[in-house]
Every structure is written in C-alpha cells, then in structure tokens.
Design a protein around this motif. Structure first.
Motif, short mmCIF file in Angstrom:
data_model
loop_
_atom_site.label_atom_id
_atom_site.label_comp_id
_atom_site.label_asym_id
_atom_site.label_seq_id
_atom_site.Cartn_x
_atom_site.Cartn_y
_atom_site.Cartn_z
N MET A 26 0.85 -1.19 0.00
CA MET A 26 0.00 0.00 0.00
C MET A 26 0.88 1.24 0.00
O MET A 26 1.82 1.34 0.78
N THR A 27 0.61 2.18 -0.88
CA THR A 27 1.40 3.39 -0.92
C THR A 27 1.01 4.32 0.21
O THR A 27 -0.07 4.22 0.77
N HIS A 28 1.92 5.26 0.52
CA HIS A 28 1.65 6.19 1.61
C HIS A 28 0.36 6.97 1.37
O HIS A 28 -0.43 7.20 2.27
N SER A 29 0.12 7.36 0.10
CA SER A 29 -1.06 8.16 -0.20
C SER A 29 -2.35 7.37 -0.04
O SER A 29 -3.42 7.94 0.11
N ALA A 30 -2.26 6.03 -0.08
CA ALA A 30 -3.46 5.22 0.02
C ALA A 30 -3.85 4.92 1.46
O ALA A 30 -4.92 4.39 1.72
N LEU A 31 -2.99 5.25 2.39
CA LEU A 31 -3.29 4.98 3.79
C LEU A 31 -4.41 5.87 4.28
O LEU A 31 -4.51 7.04 3.89
N PRO A 32 -5.30 5.37 5.14
CA PRO A 32 -6.30 6.25 5.77
C PRO A 32 -5.58 7.38 6.50
O PRO A 32 -4.58 7.15 7.19
N ARG A 33 -6.09 8.60 6.36
CA ARG A 33 -5.43 9.78 6.94
C ARG A 33 -6.25 10.28 8.12
O ARG A 33 -7.45 10.54 8.01
N VAL A 34 -5.57 10.44 9.26
CA VAL A 34 -6.22 10.93 10.47
C VAL A 34 -5.66 12.30 10.81
O VAL A 34 -4.44 12.49 10.87
N LEU A 35 -6.55 13.26 11.03
CA LEU A 35 -6.17 14.60 11.45
C LEU A 35 -6.33 14.68 12.97
O LEU A 35 -7.42 14.41 13.49
N VAL A 36 -5.26 15.01 13.66
CA VAL A 36 -5.26 15.10 15.12
C VAL A 36 -5.05 16.55 15.52
O VAL A 36 -4.07 17.18 15.09
N VAL A 37 -5.95 17.09 16.34
CA VAL A 37 -5.83 18.46 16.82
C VAL A 37 -5.28 18.43 18.24
O VAL A 37 -5.94 17.94 19.16
N GLY A 38 -4.06 18.93 18.42
CA GLY A 38 -3.43 18.97 19.74
C GLY A 38 -2.19 18.09 19.79
O GLY A 38 -2.22 16.93 19.35
N SER A 39 -1.09 18.65 20.33
CA SER A 39 0.16 17.88 20.42
C SER A 39 0.61 17.68 21.86
O SER A 39 1.80 17.62 22.14
N GLY A 40 -0.36 17.56 22.79
CA GLY A 40 -0.04 17.13 24.13
C GLY A 40 0.07 15.61 24.17
O GLY A 40 0.12 14.95 23.12
N ILE A 41 0.11 15.05 25.36
CA ILE A 41 0.29 13.60 25.47
C ILE A 41 -0.87 12.85 24.82
O ILE A 41 -0.67 11.79 24.22
N ALA A 42 -2.10 13.39 24.90
CA ALA A 42 -3.24 12.70 24.30
C ALA A 42 -3.12 12.66 22.78
O ALA A 42 -3.26 11.61 22.15
N GLY A 43 -2.86 13.82 22.17
CA GLY A 43 -2.76 13.87 20.72
C GLY A 43 -1.58 13.09 20.18
O GLY A 43 -1.70 12.34 19.21
N LEU A 44 -0.40 13.26 20.81
CA LEU A 44 0.79 12.57 20.32
C LEU A 44 0.70 11.06 20.53
O LEU A 44 1.16 10.29 19.70
N SER A 45 0.10 10.64 21.65
CA SER A 45 -0.05 9.20 21.87
C SER A 45 -1.02 8.58 20.87
O SER A 45 -0.80 7.45 20.41
N THR A 46 -2.07 9.32 20.54
CA THR A 46 -3.00 8.84 19.52
C THR A 46 -2.28 8.72 18.18
O THR A 46 -2.42 7.71 17.47
N ALA A 47 -1.50 9.74 17.84
CA ALA A 47 -0.74 9.70 16.58
C ALA A 47 0.23 8.52 16.57
O ALA A 47 0.37 7.82 15.55
N TRP A 48 0.90 8.30 17.69
CA TRP A 48 1.85 7.18 17.80
C TRP A 48 1.15 5.84 17.59
O TRP A 48 1.62 4.99 16.81
N ALA A 49 0.03 5.65 18.30
CA ALA A 49 -0.68 4.38 18.20
C ALA A 49 -1.23 4.16 16.79
O ALA A 49 -1.30 3.03 16.30
N LEU A 50 -1.63 5.24 16.12
CA LEU A 50 -2.15 5.11 14.75
C LEU A 50 -1.04 4.78 13.76
O LEU A 50 -1.23 3.95 12.86
N THR A 51 0.11 5.44 13.88
CA THR A 51 1.20 5.15 12.94
C THR A 51 1.67 3.70 13.08
O THR A 51 2.07 3.09 12.09
N ARG A 52 1.60 3.16 14.28
CA ARG A 52 1.98 1.76 14.46
C ARG A 52 1.02 0.82 13.72
O ARG A 52 1.35 -0.32 13.45
N ARG A 53 -0.19 1.32 13.45
CA ARG A 53 -1.19 0.52 12.76
C ARG A 53 -1.26 0.85 11.27
O ARG A 53 -2.16 0.38 10.58
N GLY A 54 -0.35 1.69 10.79
CA GLY A 54 -0.29 1.95 9.36
C GLY A 54 -1.07 3.15 8.87
O GLY A 54 -1.19 3.35 7.67
#
Length: 373
Positions: free
Chosen positions: A1-29
């Motif tokens: 799967m190409t990078h552009s084909a991956l589902p894209r998630v927009l996260v608002v906020g870069s505290g521990i909640a936002g960054l942890s969500t981003a981390w957990a999502l990137t681990r899932r592709g």
C-alpha cells in the motif's frame, strides 16, 4: 500500500493525548497530521512539565486503578519505540492527617492488583523523612508500582520519532473549527481534509466541541518549584513521591531528579480561568498551595521559591476522561483532573483501537471513564 493510500487521520493537539494517539495510529499503518496552535510540543499545553507522578494507588477511582497495569505496559511499548525510558521508579509514600476514603481505598485496589505496600510506623516517619511535618499525622504507608514520568522529554522524543515515521506537524496552526462529519479542520482560510478526525485539544477542547462546554471545564492550577534548605538537600535527593491527604494540608510532591526541580502541588481544582492566559502563578493562585505545603513540610518558609507556575487541567464533575465518537468520522479525547499523563499513552492507544476497528465506538466512553463493561 502506498503512503497516499493509507487512511489519513487529522489530530488536533500535540499534548500527550494527541501525540499518543498519533503514535498508536502510525503503528497501525495510518497516515497522521497533527495540528498545534503553538510550537510543537507546546509549552502552554497541560502536558508540558518537568515530571509527573504515576502510580497504581488511585484512591476511590478503582476503575482507573485497574487500568494502571495496562497504562504501564503501553508506556513500556513507547520506551521500546523511542529507545529511551523516560520513567524513574520511586516509592510512593501516602500520609493521612484526616480520615479520608482515598487512604484505605488505594490499599484495597493495590491488594486486588497485587501491588506491594506496607505501613510506616508513625514513630519512624521523622527519622526516615526529616522534611515532613509529623504533627497531625494519623497514618502512613509506602507503596511500590509508582514513580515519575518526564513529560517534556517524552513529548519531545515523541515528536522526533513521529516525524521520522512520516507524521506531518502543523505548528502555529490555530484551529478555528472542526467538522467531525466530514473529518475536516479549518485553519484560517485553509481547510484540511482527512478520513478521520481526533480532537485532543486539552484545555481548549470545549471551543472546538461546543457540547463539552460546562462539562470539560478548564481549571487553572498552581504548582511551585522550590529549593530545599541546604541541610535537607541530601534527604530530598533520596526522597520518594509524597501524597499528603489532609483537608487543609493536601499536597502532592515530586522530589528533584536529574534534570528536574522539587515540585509541590495541591489537590484542589479551581474550575476557572482562561487557558489563553499566562503561566505565571499569582499570589492568589499559590495562597492555598503554600498554606497546605506549610502543614505538610517542616519549616517550609525556609524553602526558596524558584518558580510559581500556573497550568491548566480539564475537569469533569466526576473527574473522568472523555473519549467518544463525535459525528460520523470524528472523536474527542479529553484528559481530566491531572490523570492525563499517567493514562495518556493508554488513552491514545484506546482511541486508535476504535479507529482501527479493534474496539467498537460504543465501548469507548465507558472504558475511558474507568467503568466496567
């Protein structure tokens, strides 16, 4: 799967909640973009701090106590990804001056979780911890399964790690509006589109999710960084984390560790304040804190004040997290009442599980509030 084909998630906020969500999502592709109104990480965010307590002792919040083993486990996963462990195990010493439920409720939940704890004879408190004021003490115990997390280091390393994994950061991008039906974010005249939206905006969350107005309430809190008297400096260098349970003396204290200062806070929530305001605590902000610290610590007037800091928590009436679906393609994650950093990585993991289809949307709010299914 190409990078552009991956589902894209927009996260608002870069505290521990936002960054942890981003981390957990990137681990899932998933592909992730993070929007932050300030610098990344933002020094005005609730998460931004030198050190925070983590523990299994959770008083009457037995649901969150049961979640703490998973919270510790997810942080271990994070350390493995970061290649560094931003956590130092330390004993937790709980002191009781009035008969409050938190004292015995914590012991009951630690028994359930098989976390070791032991009573401290009151006659030994002064010799073991010479900084403590022993007058009025009616109980004390020491618990394992605790320590300090180092938030600034965690946030900074997470940003570097996530950028290396392809996460796109929008710094200085104050979000004016979100649409959870279409997973869009508006910043000024620009509209950004994704497949899923996560709002993790901390003390600003009710501005983007209006139905949380009056539910998730910004609460201006004061903490003090202090320098102990020279004759107590060595004792403080070996000190545990302290929680003092008193109606007047209620404080929590983190000892100085490498790269951090001695920090004292209190347990009272103001439930007021504007998170856009400055972070310099006023005399009014610290009045209750300093009065409480003087009851917790012997000769507290001998301590030098290094910084009086105001921070913001988001507080609900029952002090629970909010994590739930909003609209067809959106989610909101709001940490509450100072629990945020202890459980932040786990909460981000929980939201990511729902987005990835590993848990249902309906389960998320009850789980995040610490309730049994």
């Amino acid at each position: 799967m190409t990078h552009s084909a991956l589902p894209r998630v927009l996260v608002v906020g870069s505290g521990i909640a936002g960054l942890s969500t981003a981390w957990a999502l990137t681990r899932r592709g998933f592909a992730v973009e993070v929007f932050e109104q300030g610098q990344v990480p933002n020094a005005k965010a609730s998460s931004y701090d030198e050190h925070r307590i983590t523990r299994h002792a959770y008083g009457t919040f037995d649901g969150y106590a049961r979640m703490m083993p998973d919270a510790f486990r997810v942080y271990e996963d994070l350390w493995a990804d970061l290649g560094v462990r931003h956590f130092e195990p330390l004993p937790l010493v709980v002191l009781k001056r009035e008969d409050v439920p938190w004292f015995d409720a914590s012991r009951a939940s630690m028994d359930e979780l098989d976390v070791a704890h032991r009573d401290i004879p009151l006659g030994e408190v002064a010799s073991r911890y010479p900084m403590l004021e022993t007058e009025g003490l009616t109980g004390a115990y020491e618990a394992e399964g605790a320590g300090v997390l180092f938030p600034i280091r965690i946030l900074t390393d997470l940003v570097v790690h996530l950028a290396g994994r392809g996460v796109r950061f929008h710094a200085g991008a104050r979000v004016d509006a979100v649409d959870p039906e279409t997973a869009t974010v508006r910043v000024g005249a620009a509209t950004h589109r994704g497949d899923v939206l996560v709002v993790a905006a901390g003390a600003w969350v009710d501005r983007l999710v209006p139905r949380l107005k009056g539910v998730a309430v910004p609460s201006r809190q004061a903490v003090a960084f202090v320098a102990p008297p020279p004759d107590l400096a060595e004792a403080w260098s070996r000190a545990p984390v302290f929680i003092d349970l008193g109606l007047a003396s209620g404080t929590y204290t983190l000892p100085p560790r490498p790269g951090t200062r001695l920090k004292v806070g209190d347990h009272e929530f103001t439930r007021r304040g504007d998170p856009d305001g400055d972070r310099l605590a006023t005399d009014e902000d610290v009045a209750r804190l300093f009065a409480a610290a003087a009851l917790s610590y012997r000769d507290f007037d001998r301590y030098g004040v290094l910084e009086r800091k105001a921070c913001f928590y988001t507080v609900t009436e029952d002090e629970s997290f909010i994590a739930e679906a909003i609209g067809a393609r959106g989610y909101v994650l709001s940490a509450c009442s100072g629990h945020g950093f202890k459980l932040g990585a786990l909460m981000g993991e929980g939201v990511a599980r729902v987005i990835a289809g590993e848990r249902t949307r309906d389960e998320l709010p009850h789980w995040a509030a610490g309730r049994r299914a």
